[in-house]
Write an enzyme that holds these catalytic residues in place. Sequence first.
Site, PDB file in Angstrom:
ATOM      1  N   HIS A  67      82.566  53.049  47.758  1.00 31.94           N
ATOM      2  CA  HIS A  67      84.283  53.519  48.960  1.00 31.94           C
ATOM      3  C   HIS A  67      84.463  55.123  48.371  1.00 31.94           C
ATOM      4  O   HIS A  67      85.055  55.404  49.468  1.00 31.94           O
ATOM      5  CB  HIS A  67      84.965  52.253  48.231  1.00 31.94           C
ATOM      6  N   ARG A 113      80.858  52.511  66.096  1.00 30.31           N
ATOM      7  CA  ARG A 113      79.855  51.056  65.952  1.00 30.31           C
ATOM      8  C   ARG A 113      80.964  50.241  65.130  1.00 30.31           C
ATOM      9  O   ARG A 113      81.195  50.341  64.320  1.00 30.31           O
ATOM     10  CB  ARG A 113      79.265  52.552  64.786  1.00 30.31           C
ATOM     11  N   ARG A 129      80.347  49.420  70.957  1.00 30.24           N
ATOM     12  CA  ARG A 129      79.613  48.778  71.004  1.00 30.24           C
ATOM     13  C   ARG A 129      79.075  47.500  69.876  1.00 30.24           C
ATOM     14  O   ARG A 129      80.123  47.582  68.657  1.00 30.24           O
ATOM     15  CB  ARG A 129      78.104  49.610  69.769  1.00 30.24           C
ATOM     16  N   GLU A 162      66.404  50.580  73.387  1.00 28.09           N
ATOM     17  CA  GLU A 162      66.224  50.922  72.038  1.00 28.09           C
ATOM     18  C   GLU A 162      64.934  50.200  71.019  1.00 28.09           C
ATOM     19  O   GLU A 162      64.226  51.078  70.752  1.00 28.09           O
ATOM     20  CB  GLU A 162      67.475  50.471  71.047  1.00 28.09           C
ATOM     21  N   ASP A 196      66.798  53.689  66.783  1.00 26.84           N
ATOM     22  CA  ASP A 196      66.146  52.978  66.485  1.00 26.84           C
ATOM     23  C   ASP A 196      64.512  53.323  67.815  1.00 26.84           C
ATOM     24  O   ASP A 196      62.999  52.699  68.087  1.00 26.84           O
ATOM     25  CB  ASP A 196      66.888  51.307  66.905  1.00 26.84           C
ATOM     26  N   ARG A 237      62.700  54.119  59.450  1.00 26.28           N
ATOM     27  CA  ARG A 237      63.653  55.691  59.950  1.00 26.28           C
ATOM     28  C   ARG A 237      64.254  55.403  58.510  1.00 26.28           C
ATOM     29  O   ARG A 237      64.751  56.327  57.999  1.00 26.28           O
ATOM     30  CB  ARG A 237      64.751  55.151  61.067  1.00 26.28           C
ATOM     31  N   CYS A 243      72.670  58.396  72.606  1.00 25.52           N
ATOM     32  CA  CYS A 243      73.670  58.441  71.174  1.00 25.52           C
ATOM     33  C   CYS A 243      72.555  58.146  70.292  1.00 25.52           C
ATOM     34  O   CYS A 243      73.586  57.745  69.050  1.00 25.52           O
ATOM     35  CB  CYS A 243      74.337  57.159  71.418  1.00 25.52           C
TER      36      CYS A 243
END
Length: 755
Positions: free
Chosen positions: A369, A476, A512, A611, A635, A645, A682
């Site tokens: 956090h 996202r 997305r 992807e 991806d 990755r 992107c």
Amino acid sequence: MPAAPGVAIRGPRSLLRQIREAMAGARPAQAKLDMVVRIIAVSMVAEVCSLYLSRKSGEMELFATEGLDPGAVHVTRMKPGEGLVGEIMRLGRPLNLSDAPSHPAFSYRPETGEDPFHSFLGAPLLRGGRVIGVLVVQNRTSRVYAEDEVEDLQIIAMVLAETVAAGQVLDPAELKDVEIAPQRSERLKGQRLADGLALGVAVLHEAPVAVSRLLSDDPQAEEARLATAIVELQAQIDEMLEGHQTVLGPSYDLLEIYKMLAHSRSWNHSLVEAVRSGLTAEAAVERVRSEHRAGIGQARDPYLRERVHDLEDLNDRLLRHLAGDGGKSRLLPENAILIARSLGPADLLEYDRTKLRGVLLEEGSPASHAAIVARALEIPCVGRLDALRDRVSEGDPVIVDAESGEAYLRPRPDVVTALQTRMSVRAQRRAEFARLRDTPAFTRDGAKITLLMNAGLAVDLEILADTGAEGIGLFRTEFQFMVSEDLPRFNAQTSLYTRVLEAAGERPVTFRTLDLGGDKVLPYLEAEREDNPALGWRAIRMGLDRPALLRLQLRALIAAAKGRPLRIMFPLVANVDEFRAARALVDHEMAWAQRRGRPPPSRLDVGAMIEAPALVWHLDALLPMTDFVSVGTNDLMQYMFAADRGNPRVADRYDPLSPPALRALKAIQQACAETGTPVSVCGEMAGRPLEAFALVALGFEGLSMPPAGVGPVKQMVLSCDREAARRGVEALLKGAQGAVRNEMETLARKLYVAV
Ligand code: PEP
Ligand code: MG
């Protein structure tokens, strides 16, 4: 658990008086120390009592002993981590052993003559969070010391630490070489949690509050004190949270949980119970804290373990309120660098943002956090710095190098000068990018390149206007889910999407849908362990198999858009049927909204992320079904090159600037151009000037990237002649035998492109 009523506490009280008297006398320093260890040994019914103090060399030296061979005094020395004394130094907490020699850290020192002693109890002398000495008692018989004995020794160690540091024990000449505070220059390697550079002075995040009074004479009065402190604490936290909602967006939810803990009845109840049993309010806090630690500390679930930090933080705050200084916000020096073991979710908000330059943490992880909040507030932060608090004192000059993930403590002047140069280069670059903010990104030969930003938290929106990005090319949505305590409901989702659209204004936003699974695991959603999570049940696969979640999200997106354009994009589409099915869900939700008379979006665009490599060979079927596509190179590359990755051992085994990657990208660009399908890239590569140069040369006109990339990429575009770049890259790819990074760089320089 604190001591049994009455008995043990009277012990240390009279003992502390005796210690004070021993120190006040006019004897030589060594005689004073000898007397002190004797008094402690007698009082604690121990056959041995030894005092070690830390030398500047970093070693702990035996300064006085009762019971060990006196010849070992000023001879026996332990390095940090060496022997049990070194172990206490490293851990900063007591060690209680019934059989010391069988402990793995035990280091036998023949000169001390400690063979006959089995039980061992040692406590650190702490000063500002650092261990400046260790106090040890030993007995022949094998036994575990009682908890009240441990507490007594800690209290004595605390008093000794104060007197040693205040110069009451040793005269200045003797003290010269005892390290009360570290002075050497040090460089620590950690992990970058929030980018940036900072130079300032160390501020210890709330030095620990020691609890010295354990038993109360008047439980009723104590309960009233506790109640007042809790009310103050709750009010303080409520106030701290107010007004931060818009800044923090989804991160705000974390703080809500923190607030819930502060108001939790069970916490309150346990504290009151402990006070009614005769403890002081402070001792009650410590007792409940240790119960929590024992309970949650064992948890393997990282999410639960994070909660321990929240609770620790809450306990510390309550102790400060009991001490009467909880309400005061810390006065920071200019250029403050906060030093902490870890930070609670609300902590950073409590400090004056205009003075807080950076944060160094002993713990912390990118998903913690504190890290999320630090990034949101743009405060450079480095975590995972080993034994940080032992190595730095309040007021020390420190450097946060969150570019390389390092910290410099008491840096040498040449290191400071080098950093200042880097900081001014950074500032200049930022200023240059800021100047370009409103300049549209045209190549020198007139091609318009649309530069967009990737986002995920509401706080990213604050910087949208500053970056000069023309919109959000990738939002996202799973980030909201990842920072929430439980599944965000329809209203929470709708309200975030509404805020995003409002903040973006006229600029387009591409949402997305949830890209969960793989390494993005939600603590509150049961997920089966998979051998290959990156190839497993994730993203759109999850959405189609469990459509309720995806439909709820689509419904929230449609509700948020009302009357505005809406762009929805599906992640990790691997075949055309998946896109068809996903699109049908959108149609279904549109019809549902229409039936209920909800205002529809003014325009709807539905797209796919490219992807999965398979899709590259089926673009002829896919593209006519989509309104746009976006290439997720992060991806796409991991699947093309079969290199995880997230695994640093394989992450650099391939280069996106190589013929296979660039040819695949070219094929996508061409197919889109032929069908007139808008396309963007992107993945992270779009935000790196040299890679972006290659993409522009391949014909891509839309790039979406992390906010920090927009300025540098715009500078590249403005200096680039696209036609020349196209010819250069085409030639370079012909017959290339491997990666073409160097050649690409040479080409860019030859064409005077700023990469
Ligand atoms: C990608 O894969 O390139 C992408 C942009 O998505 P993410 O990084 O969120 O997987
Ligand atoms: Mg992806």
